[in-house]
Design an enzyme around this catalytic site. Structure first.
Site, PDB file in Angstrom:
ATOM      1  N   CYS A 165      -2.299   9.181  14.113  1.00 32.13           N
ATOM      2  CA  CYS A 165      -1.191   9.480  15.026  1.00 32.13           C
ATOM      3  C   CYS A 165       0.124   8.819  14.610  1.00 32.13           C
ATOM      4  O   CYS A 165       1.186   9.227  15.070  1.00 32.13           O
ATOM      5  CB  CYS A 165      -1.541   9.046  16.451  1.00 32.13           C
ATOM      6  SG  CYS A 165      -2.974   9.908  17.129  1.00 32.13           S
ATOM      7  N   HIS A 170       2.024  15.203  22.430  1.00 29.95           N
ATOM      8  CA  HIS A 170       1.614  14.333  21.319  1.00 29.95           C
ATOM      9  C   HIS A 170       1.232  15.216  20.133  1.00 29.95           C
ATOM     10  O   HIS A 170       0.053  15.518  19.912  1.00 29.95           O
ATOM     11  CB  HIS A 170       0.438  13.474  21.761  1.00 29.95           C
ATOM     12  CG  HIS A 170      -0.063  12.519  20.715  1.00 29.95           C
ATOM     13  ND1 HIS A 170       0.658  12.166  19.593  1.00 29.95           N
ATOM     14  CD2 HIS A 170      -1.246  11.840  20.622  1.00 29.95           C
ATOM     15  CE1 HIS A 170      -0.036  11.322  18.863  1.00 29.95           C
ATOM     16  NE2 HIS A 170      -1.201  11.113  19.458  1.00 29.95           N
ATOM     17  N   CYS A 225      -0.334   3.707  18.618  1.00 27.12           N
ATOM     18  CA  CYS A 225      -1.759   3.440  18.408  1.00 27.12           C
ATOM     19  C   CYS A 225      -2.329   4.546  17.518  1.00 27.12           C
ATOM     20  O   CYS A 225      -1.846   5.685  17.528  1.00 27.12           O
ATOM     21  CB  CYS A 225      -2.507   3.376  19.736  1.00 27.12           C
ATOM     22  SG  CYS A 225      -2.448   4.901  20.710  1.00 27.12           S
TER      23      CYS A 225
END
Length: 379
Positions: free
Chosen positions: A78, A335, A365
């Protein structure tokens, strides 16, 4: 940056074409000669299918820019887009680049999450032998909520607030500078975010069932009070984003006014079982490198992969919640994996500029217990 929900307005676009329009917009906004760009660094997680062939290179060529400019693809889960920024900055600092583009791409409509590891085990037997207890990110988010004593109501309240903040920022025009209008193959122009739900309420979210409480998971964790739902988790998104990064000398030569300078960056690893808590040691490390205390930071962006993640970070640092994800986070704005680091960067800069703040911090994260963190100073 362009952002849309899976199956939504941006889904008809090939990922390369989405990124090509963003690159064209970035070059056009800044009035630079694209032939002077040294490199194009693109974060992307799903490097398969339409995103498999160095998408930054293809997007650059599709935009009609000089063939002399290369590109590479970066993957740190990510944090891929934020890692692209870090590498771009480090390249400038090392003298390898004078002007570079850092970006991110993920079309989650066309390359759904997990496509690149379908029917495979990317960890391998050695990792499973050392960490036999490894779980999915959703269950990790549940375990974080339990460890930090986060209630279901607190998780849902953050989600409602995320949508409300994003809606308020959109209505005030604070997101406009982050968005490049995208033209679809059918001629339709997309210039607004699709993922914001302004009517989200605690009552609506309270009706959602836990998303990861399968029979197997309940058997493995019989005492867990399951709280993570689709409503307090980040939404998937189709997006591409890019940032122009250069040395102070090159900016002066081109007559460009820098919006911010990079103060420090850091990466960190943490417990791969809890997986999403690396943002805590990464934040401590980047603050130490920047020689700043958390009280000197005006705004912070912590990726809302799940509501438990920014709340756990806040428990550690005691940061003012009004200045944490001030324009909404990934729960409202989406996201898009490899592009999320660019989205956080745009939101952080927008928050600083709209209030004349000085220092901003963002942290992501990442799967496997990793995290990126970065501090910038508004100029």
């Amino acid at each position: 940056m362009g952002r849309g929900k899976p199956g939504g307005l941006l889904s008809p676009l090939h990922p390369v074409e989405l990124l090509a329009q963003v690159l064209s917009g970035l070059v056009g906004r800044n009035g630079i000669d694209p032939g002077q760009v040294d490199d194009v660094l693109i974060g992307c997680v799903g490097q398969v299918g339409e995103q498999s062939g160095t998408p930054g290179r293809h997007a650059w060529l599709s935009a009609g820019f000089p063939v002399s400019v290369p590109s590479t693809t970066i993957e740190r889960r990510c944090g891929s887009g934020q890692q692209a920024i870090d590498f771009a900055v480090q390249g400038v600092q090392a003298g390898a680049y004078d002007m570079v583009i850092a970006g991110g791409l993920e079309s989650m409509s066309r390359i759904p999450m997990g496509t690149n590891r379908k029917d495979s085990d990317p960890a391998g037997p050695g990792v499973h032998a050392r960490f036999p207890e490894l779980v999915s990110q959703g269950i990790a988010a549940e375990l974080i909520a339990e460890k930090f004593s986060l209630s279901r109501s607190a998780l849902d309240a953050l989600s409602v607030d995320s949508h409300a903040r994003a809606d308020a920022a959109a209505r005030a025009g604070l997101l406009n500078s982050q968005i490049i209008p995208i033209i679809r193959p059918d001629g339709v122009t997309v210039s607004t975010d699709e993922t914001i739900r302004p009517n989200t309420s605690l009552e609506v979210l309270a009706q959602l069932e836990p998303a990861f409480a399968t029979d197997e998971a309940r058997t493995r964790f019989p005492s867990l009070d399951w709280k993570i739902t689709a409503g307090n988790s980040s939404s998937f998104a189709d997006a591409a984003g890019a940032a122009l990064i250069m040395s102070e000398e090159r900016a002066a030569q081109l007559g460009l006014q820098p919006r911010a300078r990079f103060v420090a960056s850091a990466v960190a690893g943490d417990d791969p079982f809890l997986m999403l808590t690396g943002i805590i040691p990464a934040t401590h490390r980047v603050l130490e490198r920047a020689k700043l205390a958390i009280k000197e930071i005006d705004y912070v962006e912590v990726n809302e992969a799940f509501a438990s993640v920014p709340l756990a970070w806040q428990s550690e640092f005691g940061f003012d919640h009004q200045r944490l994800n001030a324009h909404g986070g990934a729960i409202a704005l989406g996201h898009p994996l490899g592009a999320s680091g660019i989205r956080l960067f745009a939101s952080l800069l927008s928050s600083l500029e709209s209030t004349h703040g000085r220092y901003g911090l963002q942290t992501m994260c990442e799967a496997g217990g990793m995290a990126n963190a970065m501090v910038i100073e508004r100029l």
